[in-house]
Design a protein around this motif. Structure first.
Motif, PDB file in Angstrom:
ATOM      1  N   UNK A   7       0.823  -1.214   0.000  1.00 48.03           N
ATOM      2  CA  UNK A   7       0.000   0.000   0.000  1.00 48.03           C
ATOM      3  C   UNK A   7       0.854   1.260   0.000  1.00 48.03           C
ATOM      4  N   UNK A  65       1.671   3.457  -6.371  1.00 46.73           N
ATOM      5  CA  UNK A  65       0.858   3.240  -7.562  1.00 46.73           C
ATOM      6  C   UNK A  65       1.707   2.398  -8.514  1.00 46.73           C
ATOM      7  N   UNK A 109     -11.024 -10.891  -7.481  1.00 48.88           N
ATOM      8  CA  UNK A 109     -11.930  -9.739  -7.583  1.00 48.88           C
ATOM      9  C   UNK A 109     -13.060 -10.041  -8.565  1.00 48.88           C
ATOM     10  N   UNK A 168      -2.407  -0.556  -9.745  1.00 53.31           N
ATOM     11  CA  UNK A 168      -2.854   0.244  -8.603  1.00 53.31           C
ATOM     12  C   UNK A 168      -2.857   1.685  -9.058  1.00 53.31           C
ATOM     13  N   UNK A 169      -3.993   2.388  -9.035  1.00 55.25           N
ATOM     14  CA  UNK A 169      -5.312   1.891  -8.655  1.00 55.25           C
ATOM     15  C   UNK A 169      -5.902   0.953  -9.723  1.00 55.25           C
ATOM     16  N   UNK A 170      -6.727   0.046  -9.234  1.00 56.50           N
ATOM     17  CA  UNK A 170      -7.303  -0.990 -10.083  1.00 56.50           C
ATOM     18  C   UNK A 170      -8.691  -0.566 -10.556  1.00 56.50           C
ATOM     19  N   UNK A 171      -8.991  -0.856 -11.816  1.00 58.45           N
ATOM     20  CA  UNK A 171     -10.295  -0.476 -12.375  1.00 58.45           C
ATOM     21  C   UNK A 171     -11.260  -1.662 -12.284  1.00 58.45           C
ATOM     22  N   UNK A 172     -11.851  -1.822 -11.113  1.00 55.11           N
ATOM     23  CA  UNK A 172     -12.824  -2.901 -10.935  1.00 55.11           C
ATOM     24  C   UNK A 172     -14.013  -2.762 -11.881  1.00 55.11           C
ATOM     25  N   UNK A 175     -17.131 -10.189  -7.658  1.00 55.38           N
ATOM     26  CA  UNK A 175     -18.058  -9.212  -8.239  1.00 55.38           C
ATOM     27  C   UNK A 175     -18.974  -9.790  -9.321  1.00 55.38           C
TER      28      UNK A 175
END
Lengths: 334, 374
Positions: free
Chosen positions: A140, A143, A274, A238-242, A278
């Motif tokens: 964390x 990016x 993920x 990162x950031x991930x495009x869910x 989802x």
């Protein structure tokens, strides 16, 4: 204009350095030589040794120097020369680069970019072909960005340099010489946005970096056989495009993740998790993966067996239960 | 500006080497009891001004009282852990007094005393050791980096900050605090090397207190001294009696001003002793003799400075009483303000990971909020 990815990266550095004198480039052999992949070619000549310079051969020192300079008004871009040569800097990256903003409750941000030429496919000897993105994506505060197209190479690097947070910029080595018709400067979609590179209806191939051209080639071959495959290029891990990934898989109902890195505890594992979280109710088959085997990256003699290829992708797509038959590979309890 | 590289055979004996080596004996002004010692070995240092010595005395008395208070609060469970710097007051205070407000200090977890000497509020200074997730003070406003826990990893940062300042034409100096154990870490060596190559105005103060938790200096190095590590990198190095406040102040002031004037980095090894265990959680009886501790307690830096200043007629009974009274008042305030349980807002866990949270962090923050609302 026909541009290679290497030239696009070079242009991004040059344009960023022209626009903002706090942008610096340093690392090993990035000065007069222009980097072993020539990504920094001509920068020392144009901007002088104060702006693009060679350092002692010590990766922790390079990243640590960048931390200090980023704390004090500069926007350093450092080159790690090769994926596996970045490991000496890992403590700096994991304990300081990633955590400085948090450790200081937001008072100290580190606008810096760590460029990592990564992955295989160029016939490198050992320690020159690691796909090390999971180490960074797991941490964390970082990016993690990896372009697959020439336009993205330019645009994402410009965005990385302008970003207020540290960015690990993973450059797929085998794509340095990939060409495209691009008019520079170019701006593509921002961090956190995946792109559908090829629309399709039967299954979604999720890929990033060096695996994107493989997925696209597989999709083209599948079309000849009557399968319509959608290809999603993540662009930023990162950031991930869910949203883009989930929306694609909900439409197609099937998903294969294609990545060059070893599969165990990897970015591809995270994507699969993920997607099933989802899209469970839209899936007609388990999410499958095509990755490198869980072995140290083999030097070039056996490299072709490690790299995910078109055939392996197509074979995996055929295991997505189009005929309602369970996947034989995972059917038998072992 | 770019020139083709030149590589020639080096001369038989590098001429610069001699000027880089530390003195055979540590620089000292005072003997163990605070009486004047026969001059410093280099003869380059002068007794620091009386006014500075008086400030140092007050700050050292305050620092020691603060340190004792923090140790006591740890035993009461008010701090998660406290690594004491008792006995190292000369280095802790000397480092801070050698710096200007515009200079940068890079402390470790053992340097809380230096933080308060720097003017940082004691409760802010103890935030990390109280068990919080952040350093407690604003490093940009105080020009003091967050206390560093992974050994020597802050040293390259000091080089970067100093080099950045120099690039802008500022005369800022960065002083980085390191212990004897930290000199074995690769980052220490890379920092020395980078500082020398880039001629960065950095002072490396190695407080050699004899132990890295339980491991004695003999297991850290076979070098003649820790200061000798500088010469291989082209860094001028010096050794000082770390429990002699006059010598520490003189040497550090010289090092900082030399760096400021463009002389490049300086490495100072201060010979001192960790009279307390590593932390409150340590059992030092397992690895050292009590007699050794008592021997070093006799070289107490505050007692030595006090004896010297009294003999010089620069410190009265009233001055001593005033310093102690101010320290008591300070400790009482710390005691009172740390009497309450440390708290924190779990929602803030997500706030500073990035300049603005990623969609995933916003999502997780919402999940935690839901969990807490149940």
């Amino acid at each position: 204009m026909t541009v290679t990815m290497g030239k696009a990266l070079n242009a991004a550095l040059r344009d960023a350095m022209r626009e903002d004198e706090t942008v610096l480039m340093f690392g090993e052999d990035v000065g007069p030589l222009g980097g072993v992949f020539r990504v920094t070619d001509g920068l020392t000549a144009e901007f002088g040794e104060d702006r693009c310079f060679d350092t002692p051969l010590a990766e922790a020192g390079i990243v640590g120097l960048a931390v200090g300079m980023a704390m004090n008004g500069f926007r350093p871009v450092v080159e790690m020369q090769f994926d596996a040569f970045a490991y000496p800097a890992f403590e700096q990256i994991a304990s300081h680069v990633a955590k400085m903003r948090n450790r200081t409750r937001g008072a100290v941000g580190l606008p810096m970019v760590i460029r990592v030429p990564y992955a295989g496919g160029i016939g490198g000897v050992e320690h020159h072909s690691d796909s090390s993105e999971a180490y960074y994506a797991h941490t964390p505060g970082l990016k993690v960005v990896t372009p697959a197209t020439v336009a993205d190479a330019y645009s994402l690097l410009r965005e990385a340099i302008a970003d207020p947070d540290p960015v690990v910029f993973m450059e797929p080595k085998k794509l340095y010489w990939a060409k495209d018709e691009v008019s520079l400067p170019v701006r593509t979609s921002p961090f956190g946005t995946a792109e559908v590179r090829r629309p399709g209806t039967d299954a979604t191939l999720v890929a990033y970096g060096p695996a994107v051209p493989v997925a696209l080639e597989a999709a083209a071959a599948a079309e000849a056989e009557g399968r319509s495959l959608e290809v999603v290029d993540l662009r930023t891990l990162v950031p991930f495009d869910d949203a883009t990934v989930a929306s694609s898989v909900r439409r197609t109902g099937r998903c294969v993740v294609v990545a060059e890195a070893t599969g165990f505890a990897s970015v591809s594992a995270e994507i699969a998790a993920r997607v099933q979280e989802r899209c469970f109710h839209s899936l007609w088959a388990p999410v499958l993966r095509v990755t490198g085997w869980d072995v140290p990256f083999p030097p070039p003699v056996l490299e072709k067996y490690q790299l995910p290829g078109v055939d392996r992708v197509l074979d995996t797509v055929e295991r997505l239960q189009f005929d309602d038959a369970p996947d034989p590979r995972f059917l038998v309890a072992r | 500006m770019t020139t083709q590289a030149e590589h020639r055979m080096p001369p038989a004996s590098p001429p610069a080497e001699a000027g880089l080596l530390p003195s055979a004996e540590p620089v000292r002004f005072l003997d163990d009891d605070g009486a004047a010692a026969p001059g410093d070995a280099h003869g380059r240092y002068e007794r620091p001004p009386s006014e500075l010595l008086r400030r140092a005395y007050d700050a050292m008395v305050l620092g020691r009282r603060f340190d004792a208070q923090a140790t006591a609060l740890t035993k009461q469970g008010r701090l998660a852990v406290y690594p004491s710097s008792r006995g190292q007051e000369a280095g802790e205070i000397g480092a801070v007094l050698a710096l200007r407000e515009t200079d940068w200090l890079f402390p470790t977890y053992r340097d809380s005393m230096a933080l308060i000497a720097r003017g940082i509020d004691p409760v802010e200074a103890l935030t990390l050791l109280r068990g919080s997730w952040h350093c407690g003070y604003d490093p940009m406003a105080t020009r003091t980096a967050p206390q560093c826990t992974p050994l020597a990893t802050h040293a390259p940062h000091a080089v970067g900050v100093a080099y950045a300042a120099r690039r802008r034409g500022e005369d800022t100096v960065a002083l980085v605090l390191i212990g004897d154990g930290g000199t074995s870490e690769g980052d220490f060596h890379e920092a020395l090397n980078f500082a020398a190559v880039f001629h960065a105005p950095v002072v490396f103060l190695v407080q050699n207190n004899g132990f890295a938790i339980s491991v004695p200096l003999s297991r850290q190095t076979a070098a003649p001294s820790l200061a000798h590590k500088g010469v291989g990198y082209g860094v001028r190095s010096e050794r000082v009696d770390g429990n002699d406040p006059l010598a520490v102040l003189a040497v550090l002031n010289d090092a900082v001003e030399s760096a400021r004037a463009g002389g490049g980095p300086v490495l100072v090894e201060a010979h001192t002793y960790r009279v307390e265990p590593h932390t409150n959680a340590d059992d030092d009886g397992r690895y050292r003799d009590h007699d050794e501790v008592e021997t070093w307690k006799r070289r107490d830096p505050i007692a030595r400075l006090e004896a010297h200043l009294r003999a010089a007629g620069e410190l009265t009974d009233d001055d001593v009483a005033a310093a102690r009274s101010a320290a008591e008042e300070y400790a009482a305030d710390v005691r009172k303000r740390l009497g309450e349980e440390a708290t924190g807002d779990p929602a803030e866990l997500f706030a500073h990971v990035y300049a603005s949270p990623t969609p995933q962090l916003r999502e997780q923050a919402a999940w935690l909020a839901e969990e807490l609302a149940r």
